[in-house]
Scaffold this motif. Structure first.
Motif, short mmCIF file in Angstrom:
data_model
loop_
_atom_site.label_atom_id
_atom_site.label_comp_id
_atom_site.label_asym_id
_atom_site.label_seq_id
_atom_site.Cartn_x
_atom_site.Cartn_y
_atom_site.Cartn_z
N VAL A 239 -11.07 12.69 -5.41
CA VAL A 239 -11.02 12.84 -3.96
C VAL A 239 -12.45 12.74 -3.42
CG1 VAL A 239 -10.46 14.39 -2.06
CG2 VAL A 239 -8.97 14.29 -4.05
N ALA A 240 -12.68 11.77 -2.52
CA ALA A 240 -14.00 11.53 -1.96
C ALA A 240 -14.14 12.08 -0.54
CB ALA A 240 -14.32 10.05 -1.97
N ALA A 241 -13.02 12.22 0.17
CA ALA A 241 -13.08 12.73 1.54
C ALA A 241 -11.74 13.35 1.91
CB ALA A 241 -13.43 11.60 2.51
N ALA A 242 -11.84 14.42 2.68
CA ALA A 242 -10.67 15.18 3.14
C ALA A 242 -10.32 14.77 4.57
CB ALA A 242 -10.99 16.67 3.07
N PRO A 243 -9.18 15.23 5.07
CA PRO A 243 -8.83 14.91 6.46
C PRO A 243 -9.94 15.32 7.42
CG PRO A 243 -6.97 15.92 5.34
CD PRO A 243 -8.14 16.02 4.41
N GLY A 244 -10.31 14.38 8.30
CA GLY A 244 -11.37 14.63 9.28
C GLY A 244 -12.76 14.24 8.81
N ASP A 245 -12.95 14.04 7.50
CA ASP A 245 -14.25 13.61 6.97
C ASP A 245 -14.44 12.12 7.21
OD1 ASP A 245 -14.59 16.16 5.98
OD2 ASP A 245 -14.23 15.62 3.88
N PRO A 246 -15.71 11.66 7.29
CA PRO A 246 -15.94 10.21 7.38
C PRO A 246 -15.49 9.53 6.09
CG PRO A 246 -18.00 11.47 7.71
CD PRO A 246 -16.94 12.44 7.35
N ALA B 278 -9.17 -0.37 -8.20
CA ALA B 278 -8.56 -0.29 -6.87
C ALA B 278 -8.43 1.18 -6.47
CB ALA B 278 -7.20 -0.96 -6.88
N ASP B 279 -8.67 1.47 -5.20
CA ASP B 279 -8.59 2.83 -4.69
C ASP B 279 -8.45 2.77 -3.17
OD1 ASP B 279 -11.26 2.24 -3.88
OD2 ASP B 279 -12.06 3.15 -5.71
N SER B 280 -8.90 3.80 -2.48
CA SER B 280 -8.75 3.82 -1.01
C SER B 280 -9.59 2.76 -0.32
CB SER B 280 -9.13 5.21 -0.47
OG SER B 280 -8.13 6.15 -0.78
N ARG B 281 -10.61 2.23 -0.98
CA ARG B 281 -11.37 1.13 -0.37
C ARG B 281 -10.47 -0.08 -0.17
NH1 ARG B 281 -16.21 2.14 -4.50
NH2 ARG B 281 -14.36 2.22 -5.79
N ARG B 282 -9.49 -0.25 -1.04
CA ARG B 282 -8.57 -1.39 -0.94
C ARG B 282 -7.29 -1.04 -0.20
NH1 ARG B 282 -5.67 -4.69 -5.83
NH2 ARG B 282 -4.50 -6.08 -4.48
N HIS B 283 -6.72 0.14 -0.48
CA HIS B 283 -5.40 0.50 0.04
C HIS B 283 -5.43 1.49 1.20
CE1 HIS B 283 -3.38 -1.64 -3.19
NE2 HIS B 283 -4.23 -1.09 -4.04
N GLY B 284 -6.60 1.99 1.56
CA GLY B 284 -6.70 2.94 2.66
C GLY B 284 -6.46 4.37 2.21
N PRO B 285 -6.55 5.32 3.14
CA PRO B 285 -6.35 6.73 2.80
C PRO B 285 -4.94 6.97 2.24
CG PRO B 285 -7.31 6.51 4.98
CD PRO B 285 -6.91 5.14 4.54
N VAL B 286 -4.87 7.92 1.32
CA VAL B 286 -3.61 8.24 0.63
C VAL B 286 -2.86 9.33 1.40
CG1 VAL B 286 -2.64 9.09 -1.52
CG2 VAL B 286 -4.76 7.82 -1.55
N GLY C 198 0.83 -1.20 0.00
CA GLY C 198 0.00 0.00 0.00
C GLY C 198 0.86 1.24 0.00
N TRP C 199 0.32 2.32 0.56
CA TRP C 199 1.05 3.59 0.61
C TRP C 199 1.90 3.66 1.87
CZ3 TRP C 199 -4.15 4.22 -1.27
CH2 TRP C 199 -4.21 4.61 -2.61
N ALA C 200 3.15 3.99 1.71
CA ALA C 200 4.04 4.19 2.86
C ALA C 200 4.01 5.68 3.22
CB ALA C 200 5.46 3.76 2.51
N GLY D 57 -3.47 14.73 7.17
CA GLY D 57 -2.41 14.54 6.18
C GLY D 57 -2.70 13.45 5.17
N HIS D 58 -3.96 13.04 5.03
CA HIS D 58 -4.35 11.99 4.10
C HIS D 58 -5.60 12.40 3.33
CE1 HIS D 58 -1.75 9.73 6.77
NE2 HIS D 58 -1.73 8.75 5.90
N TRP D 59 -5.85 11.71 2.22
CA TRP D 59 -7.04 11.89 1.40
C TRP D 59 -7.64 10.52 1.14
CZ3 TRP D 59 -8.51 16.80 0.64
CH2 TRP D 59 -7.54 17.79 0.76
N PHE D 60 -8.95 10.46 0.99
CA PHE D 60 -9.63 9.22 0.63
C PHE D 60 -10.04 9.37 -0.82
CE2 PHE D 60 -12.85 5.91 0.60
CZ PHE D 60 -12.34 4.97 1.48
#
Length: 141
Positions: A90-97, A120-128, A74-76, A108-111
């Motif tokens: 971008v579907a969600a910003a920091p602090g968003d559900p 494949a996207d954040s559903r598989r690899h988590g927030p970016v 995933g993302w390091a 410091g992450h984006w969904f």
């Protein structure tokens, strides 16, 4: 050689150096990416090219170019934005559900999600991590 004979070669050398630095600076601010796969259909089709501009001003709904995650890890946190590239929305910003998941997007992450749920996207690899995001898509070709 007299000093006037050195002037033209010196000016040509300076012009070439200036041109090379200009190209280097442009490549740091802009990237042209080919869309691979159908994850962004119908908005972007496979084979389309998009121009992205490096920016930190990212908002929910923006289409962004980001460094693809390692297939297994995933993302390091220390990743720096460099290819190979993904194009996602971008579907969600920091602090968003987080859509479809419990919890909120960490600081410091984006969904990010593809417009088509097959990719494949954040559903598989988590927030970016924000460091993996190059910038926003400006134009499609």
């Amino acid at each position: 050689m007299t000093s006037s004979e050195w002037l033209i070669p010196l000016l040509l050398l300076a012009a070439v150096a200036l041109l090379a630095e200009s190209v280097r600076q442009l490549r740091r601010r802009w990237v042209l990416v080919k869309v691979v796969g159908d994850s962004m259909e119908p908005a972007l089709r496979e084979g389309s090219e998009v121009l992205a501009k490096r920016t930190k001003r990212i908002a929910v709904g923006d289409v962004v170019v980001l460094a693809a995650p390692d297939p297994e890890l995933g993302w390091a946190e220390t990743i720096r934005a460099r290819g190979p590239w993904w194009v996602k929305r971008v579907a969600a910003a920091p602090g968003d559900p987080m859509p479809g998941a419990s919890g909120t997007v960490p600081p410091g992450h984006w969904f990010v999600l593809g417009d088509n749920p097959t990719g494949a996207d954040s559903r598989r690899h988590g927030p970016v991590p924000a460091s993996a995001v190059f910038g926003t898509v400006i134009r499609e070709f």
